[in-house]
Design a protein around this motif. Structure first.
Motif, PDB file in Angstrom:
ATOM      1  N   GLY A 196      -9.232   0.801   5.029  1.00 11.49           N
ATOM      2  CA  GLY A 196      -8.541  -0.196   5.832  1.00 11.49           C
ATOM      3  C   GLY A 196      -7.038   0.181   6.228  1.00 11.49           C
ATOM      4  N   ILE A 197      -6.323  -0.873   6.860  1.00  9.75           N
ATOM      5  CA  ILE A 197      -5.094  -0.594   7.351  1.00  9.75           C
ATOM      6  C   ILE A 197      -4.251  -1.891   6.950  1.00  9.75           C
ATOM      7  CG2 ILE A 197      -5.647   0.700   9.262  1.00  9.75           C
ATOM      8  CD1 ILE A 197      -5.536  -1.959  11.150  1.00  9.75           C
ATOM      9  N   PHE A 198      -2.800  -1.731   6.828  1.00  8.47           N
ATOM     10  CA  PHE A 198      -2.132  -2.906   6.251  1.00  8.47           C
ATOM     11  C   PHE A 198      -0.683  -2.833   7.194  1.00  8.47           C
ATOM     12  CE2 PHE A 198      -1.689   0.723   3.545  1.00  8.47           C
ATOM     13  CZ  PHE A 198      -0.337   1.076   3.386  1.00  8.47           C
ATOM     14  N   THR A 199      -0.087  -3.946   7.181  1.00  4.66           N
ATOM     15  CA  THR A 199       1.582  -3.824   7.426  1.00  4.66           C
ATOM     16  C   THR A 199       2.266  -4.198   6.224  1.00  4.66           C
ATOM     17  OG1 THR A 199       3.024  -5.015   8.776  1.00  4.66           O
ATOM     18  CG2 THR A 199       0.957  -6.577   8.084  1.00  4.66           C
ATOM     19  N   TRP A 200       3.477  -3.485   6.106  1.00  2.00           N
ATOM     20  CA  TRP A 200       4.386  -3.391   4.951  1.00  2.00           C
ATOM     21  C   TRP A 200       5.529  -4.093   5.383  1.00  2.00           C
ATOM     22  CZ3 TRP A 200       6.898   1.198   1.966  1.00  2.00           C
ATOM     23  CH2 TRP A 200       7.389   0.791   0.880  1.00  2.00           C
ATOM     24  N   VAL A 201       5.796  -5.564   5.203  1.00  2.00           N
ATOM     25  CA  VAL A 201       6.672  -5.989   5.430  1.00  2.00           C
ATOM     26  C   VAL A 201       7.976  -5.763   4.281  1.00  2.00           C
ATOM     27  CG1 VAL A 201       7.943  -8.499   5.977  1.00  2.00           C
ATOM     28  CG2 VAL A 201       5.515  -8.115   6.083  1.00  2.00           C
ATOM     29  N   ALA A 202       8.674  -4.346   4.686  1.00  2.00           N
ATOM     30  CA  ALA A 202       9.647  -3.829   3.970  1.00  2.00           C
ATOM     31  C   ALA A 202      10.941  -4.068   4.010  1.00  2.00           C
ATOM     32  CB  ALA A 202       9.373  -2.303   3.820  1.00  2.00           C
TER      33      ALA A 202
ATOM     34  N   ASN B 124      12.112  -7.923   9.330  1.00  2.00           N
ATOM     35  CA  ASN B 124      10.979  -7.714  10.373  1.00  2.00           C
ATOM     36  C   ASN B 124      10.844  -6.086  10.592  1.00  2.00           C
ATOM     37  OD1 ASN B 124      10.191 -10.447  10.402  1.00  2.00           O
ATOM     38  ND2 ASN B 124      12.110 -10.778  11.765  1.00  2.00           N
ATOM     39  N   THR B 125      10.963  -5.400   9.616  1.00  2.00           N
ATOM     40  CA  THR B 125      10.538  -3.904  10.077  1.00  2.00           C
ATOM     41  C   THR B 125       9.245  -3.547  10.447  1.00  2.00           C
ATOM     42  OG1 THR B 125      10.348  -3.419   7.733  1.00  2.00           O
ATOM     43  CG2 THR B 125      12.563  -3.215   8.539  1.00  2.00           C
ATOM     44  N   ASN B 126       9.143  -2.362  11.034  1.00  2.00           N
ATOM     45  CA  ASN B 126       7.797  -2.309  11.850  1.00  2.00           C
ATOM     46  C   ASN B 126       6.957  -1.250  10.810  1.00  2.00           C
ATOM     47  OD1 ASN B 126       5.497  -1.875  13.336  1.00  2.00           O
ATOM     48  ND2 ASN B 126       6.727  -0.495  14.654  1.00  2.00           N
ATOM     49  N   SER B 127       6.522  -1.630   9.763  1.00  2.00           N
ATOM     50  CA  SER B 127       5.890  -0.814   8.558  1.00  2.00           C
ATOM     51  C   SER B 127       4.344  -0.973   8.860  1.00  2.00           C
ATOM     52  CB  SER B 127       6.471  -1.174   7.169  1.00  2.00           C
ATOM     53  OG  SER B 127       8.007  -1.376   7.382  1.00  2.00           O
ATOM     54  N   VAL B 128       3.796   0.204   9.173  1.00  2.00           N
ATOM     55  CA  VAL B 128       2.428   0.295   9.021  1.00  2.00           C
ATOM     56  C   VAL B 128       1.836   1.282   8.112  1.00  2.00           C
ATOM     57  CG1 VAL B 128       2.199  -0.781  11.454  1.00  2.00           C
ATOM     58  CG2 VAL B 128       2.476   1.900  11.063  1.00  2.00           C
ATOM     59  N   GLY B 129       0.528   1.145   7.756  1.00  2.00           N
ATOM     60  CA  GLY B 129       0.095   2.096   6.924  1.00  2.00           C
ATOM     61  C   GLY B 129      -1.318   2.097   6.597  1.00  2.00           C
ATOM     62  N   GLY B 130      -2.059   2.865   5.904  1.00  2.00           N
ATOM     63  CA  GLY B 130      -3.543   2.600   5.618  1.00  2.00           C
ATOM     64  C   GLY B 130      -3.872   3.471   4.432  1.00  2.00           C
ATOM     65  N   TYR B 131      -5.231   3.095   3.796  1.00  2.00           N
ATOM     66  CA  TYR B 131      -5.584   3.738   2.632  1.00  2.00           C
ATOM     67  C   TYR B 131      -7.209   3.806   2.669  1.00  2.00           C
ATOM     68  CZ  TYR B 131      -7.662  -1.050   2.293  1.00  2.00           C
ATOM     69  OH  TYR B 131      -8.454  -2.142   2.279  1.00  2.00           O
TER      70      TYR B 131
ATOM     71  N   ALA C  22      -6.421   7.998  -1.038  1.00  2.00           N
ATOM     72  CA  ALA C  22      -5.333   8.210  -0.283  1.00  2.00           C
ATOM     73  C   ALA C  22      -4.614   7.140   0.393  1.00  2.00           C
ATOM     74  CB  ALA C  22      -5.959   9.138   0.621  1.00  2.00           C
ATOM     75  N   SER C  23      -3.474   7.219   0.300  1.00  2.00           N
ATOM     76  CA  SER C  23      -2.468   6.118   1.131  1.00  2.00           C
ATOM     77  C   SER C  23      -1.515   6.702   1.824  1.00  2.00           C
ATOM     78  CB  SER C  23      -1.965   5.091   0.031  1.00  2.00           C
ATOM     79  OG  SER C  23      -2.860   4.633  -0.697  1.00  2.00           O
ATOM     80  N   LEU C  24      -1.218   5.872   3.224  1.00  2.00           N
ATOM     81  CA  LEU C  24      -0.155   6.373   4.049  1.00  2.00           C
ATOM     82  C   LEU C  24       0.822   5.319   4.084  1.00  2.00           C
ATOM     83  CD1 LEU C  24       1.197   8.413   5.901  1.00  2.00           C
ATOM     84  CD2 LEU C  24      -0.583   7.732   7.620  1.00  2.00           C
ATOM     85  N   TYR C  25       2.000   5.226   3.961  1.00  2.00           N
ATOM     86  CA  TYR C  25       2.928   4.251   4.382  1.00  2.00           C
ATOM     87  C   TYR C  25       4.005   5.081   5.296  1.00  2.00           C
ATOM     88  CZ  TYR C  25       1.190   2.387  -0.135  1.00  2.00           C
ATOM     89  OH  TYR C  25       0.360   1.867  -0.954  1.00  2.00           O
ATOM     90  N   ARG C  26       4.358   4.192   6.394  1.00  2.00           N
ATOM     91  CA  ARG C  26       4.961   4.624   7.371  1.00  2.00           C
ATOM     92  C   ARG C  26       6.182   3.487   7.979  1.00  2.00           C
ATOM     93  NH1 ARG C  26       2.051   7.807  11.987  1.00  2.00           N
ATOM     94  NH2 ARG C  26       3.920   8.576  12.301  1.00  2.00           N
ATOM     95  N   VAL C  27       7.382   3.831   8.302  1.00  2.00           N
ATOM     96  CA  VAL C  27       8.332   3.100   9.002  1.00  2.00           C
ATOM     97  C   VAL C  27       8.763   3.976  10.148  1.00  2.00           C
ATOM     98  CG1 VAL C  27       8.779   1.630   7.113  1.00  2.00           C
ATOM     99  CG2 VAL C  27      10.187   3.585   7.708  1.00  2.00           C
TER     100      VAL C  27
ATOM    101  N   PHE D 113       0.153  -6.590   3.581  1.00  2.00           N
ATOM    102  CA  PHE D 113      -0.811  -7.541   4.095  1.00  2.00           C
ATOM    103  C   PHE D 113      -1.798  -6.731   4.901  1.00  2.00           C
ATOM    104  CE2 PHE D 113       2.738 -10.508   3.891  1.00  2.00           C
ATOM    105  CZ  PHE D 113       2.395 -11.505   3.108  1.00  2.00           C
ATOM    106  N   GLY D 114      -3.204  -6.678   4.317  1.00  2.00           N
ATOM    107  CA  GLY D 114      -4.110  -5.661   5.125  1.00  2.00           C
ATOM    108  C   GLY D 114      -5.602  -6.286   4.930  1.00  2.00           C
TER     109      GLY D 114
END
Length: 213
Positions: free
Chosen positions: A32-38, A49-56, A69-74, A207-208
């Motif tokens: 899945g994918i998610f957004t990280w309100v970091a 309100n940072t534009n953080s996205v990722g997936g797992y 496997a997980s990926l966190y990006r800003v 949240f994802g």
């Protein structure tokens, strides 16, 4: 999002061959994918309100061996000194598993942190994970990892990393999972010039959603 999904798929394909052949029995997976309100004191914009996205993506064989496997990006422009990308691959084994969604697992993993144009550092990490099934379609989970030696980069040396995530997952429909969690990621290092220890932390709500089989 397509590039993100492709990268996660490649991570899983590269890690699956590491598992022992005896583990290749029944298979359960989720992606899945998610957004990280970091938030962190190293973001240029200190708002949440940072534009953080990722997936797992993860898979379990015979409710014993697992790989995730997980990926966190800003956006690179949104950070000053904190990592703008984190890639994590973990291989774990269930030490205790009374049910599918209630278990304790531990294992080894690999983590890479990218610091924009400066480059990346990586290293092995120790990992642990636990789940507690509350209802048939609901479980609580917690996971953590520690990478004690990730080398040095630029003016940072003796880099290490700790990450912790805890949250809840619900399956409102067959093959669909929704999750909400809190994630905390710490990068410790020694300043090459000052010789003092410093810490960079990013943290916030995750949240994802995804599909499982």
């Amino acid at each position: 999002m397509l590039r993100l999904a492709a990268r996660l798929l490649l991570l899983i394909l590269f890690t699956v061959p590491v598992l022992p052949a005896s583990a290749l029995g029944s298979f359960d997976g989720e992606a899945g994918i998610f957004t990280w309100v970091a938030d962190t004191n190293d973001y240029i914009d200190l708002g949440i309100n940072t534009n953080s996205v990722g997936g797992y993506a993860e898979g379990w064989w015979d409710h014993g061996w697992g790989v995730r496997a997980s990926l966190y990006r800003v956006a690179e422009d949104d950070v000053v000194t904190a990592p703008d990308e984190q890639i994590v691959i973990d291989i774990t084994h269930r030490l205790l598993s009374p049910t599918d969604n209630t278990f304790l697992a531990a294992g080894l993993g690999w983590e890479q942190n990218r610091f924009g144009a400066e480059g990346s550092v990586s290293g092995l990490r120790l990992v642990g994970e636990g789940r507690l099934g509350v209802l048939g379609a609901l479980y609580i989970y917690g996971a953590g990892g520690w990478a004690p030696n990730m080398g040095g980069l630029g003016l940072r040396k003796d880099l290490s990393s700790i990450s912790v995530e805890a949250g809840v997952v619900i399956d409102p429909l067959p093959f669909l999972s929704l999750r909400a969690a809190w994630r905390y990621h710490i990068t410790d290092y020694t300043g090459d010039i000052t010789g003092t220890r410093a810490r960079e932390a990013n943290y916030g709500l995750v949240f994802g959603g995804g599909i499982h089989w």
